[in-house]
Design an enzyme around this catalytic site. Structure first.
Site, PDB file in Angstrom:
ATOM      1  N   ASP A 120       0.855  -1.184   0.000  1.00 55.36           N
ATOM      2  CA  ASP A 120       0.000   0.000   0.000  1.00 55.36           C
ATOM      3  C   ASP A 120       0.893   1.236   0.000  1.00 55.36           C
ATOM      4  OD1 ASP A 120      -2.918   1.148   0.789  1.00 55.36           O
ATOM      5  OD2 ASP A 120      -1.368   2.239   1.889  1.00 55.36           O
ATOM      6  N   ASN A 128      -2.138  13.352  -3.623  1.00 54.58           N
ATOM      7  CA  ASN A 128      -3.051  13.865  -4.660  1.00 54.58           C
ATOM      8  C   ASN A 128      -3.654  15.206  -4.250  1.00 54.58           C
ATOM      9  OD1 ASN A 128      -2.779  11.742  -6.528  1.00 54.58           O
ATOM     10  ND2 ASN A 128      -4.318  10.508  -5.483  1.00 54.58           N
ATOM     11  N   ASP A 137       0.101  10.130  -9.847  1.00 55.09           N
ATOM     12  CA  ASP A 137       0.289   9.175 -10.943  1.00 55.09           C
ATOM     13  C   ASP A 137       1.766   8.832 -11.121  1.00 55.09           C
ATOM     14  OD1 ASP A 137      -2.399   9.167 -11.374  1.00 55.09           O
ATOM     15  OD2 ASP A 137      -2.355  10.406 -13.184  1.00 55.09           O
ATOM     16  N   ASP A 163      -4.398   2.504  -4.523  1.00 54.66           N
ATOM     17  CA  ASP A 163      -3.038   2.663  -4.001  1.00 54.66           C
ATOM     18  C   ASP A 163      -2.441   1.333  -3.552  1.00 54.66           C
ATOM     19  OD1 ASP A 163      -4.655   2.213  -1.856  1.00 54.66           O
ATOM     20  OD2 ASP A 163      -4.106   4.022  -0.739  1.00 54.66           O
TER      21      ASP A 163
END
Length: 249
Positions: A120, A128, A137, A163
């Protein structure tokens, strides 16, 4: 390939055997030519090819049969490409969840023992929100590239969720090797810098499947439980699932 079933000795059989042994040649269509239709029972190998034709055929018939096989092969290639695209995450190029299910279904006893590793990316949502989705990204692509470098091509690589990533390490039995591999991946990703100069981290959970165990999606639940333990303890680390632990968050 146009293959004569009347080659001397076991000529036709040896050609077909060679085709089956080389995966790169499996998609080549084979048209068998036989002496006559009433001798088919003497030529069982012809039934293992894509089509067959009597040797006393007119040339236009041969051309038509060849064109038909080429068209079928072309259609199968396009179908395979579309299937592959449907099973892959467009951002990272890794398998998506559907692709992972197909890959797990294809695993066999020869791939055991194996390890299911669930990673993770810590605080991706925060990245973000703070730096924009382009930064997130780049973080996802960087981790996908890291997984490819740190593992073997024959292992299974998947972007499991927004994620989360799954790696299935085949034919690996050493507990020490598995834990070291998971730790190395977490440590290597710590070198990825975010726009503000801070370092990214990831956490991992590992579940083992021994040589005599059943393959199932329960392994991912176990890896998820181990991942939860890692994130609860200290982000950026990797934990191994142990019997008796809860398999749900």
């Amino acid at each position: 390939m146009i293959l004569s079933m009347t080659l001397p000795g076991d000529g036709a059989a040896s050609v077909l055997k060679a085709l089956r042994q080389e995966p790169a040649l499996w998609q080549i269509p084979v048209l068998a030519t036989i002496p006559s239709g009433d001798k088919m029972e003497e030529l069982p190998l012809a039934l293992e090819t894509d089509d067959f034709l009597c040797k006393c055929h007119p040339l236009f018939d041969l051309h038509r049969r060849v064109q038909r096989l080429v068209d079928i092969a072309s259609f199968r290639r396009r179908e395979s490409i579309l299937q592959d695209e449907a099973n892959r995450d467009p951002l990272t190029g890794l398998l998506n969840r559907r692709g992972l299910q197909a890959a797990m279904a294809s695993l066999s006893e020869g791939d055991l023992p194996l390890a299911v590793c669930l990673f993770d990316l810590d605080d991706l949502k925060k990245v973000n929100d703070t730096h924009g989705h382009d930064a997130g990204d780049r973080m996802l692509r960087a981790f996908a590239d890291l997984l490819r470098r740190q593992t073997r091509a024959e292992d299974i690589h998947c972007r499991y969720g927004g994620d989360e990533f799954v790696v299935i390490l085949k034919q690996i039995s050493s507990l020490e090797t598995i834990l070291r591999k998971g730790g190395n991946i977490c440590q290597a990703f710590h070198g990825f810098q975010l726009p503000d100069g801070s370092c990214a981290t990831c956490s991992g959970g590992i579940a083992l499947c021994g040589s005599h165990e059943k393959l199932s999606e329960e392994l991912i639940s176990r890896a998820d439980a181990a991942l939860y333990q890692a994130k609860q303890g200290h982000k950026g680390t990797c934990c191994l699932w142990k019997a008796g632990e809860k398999t749900e968050r």
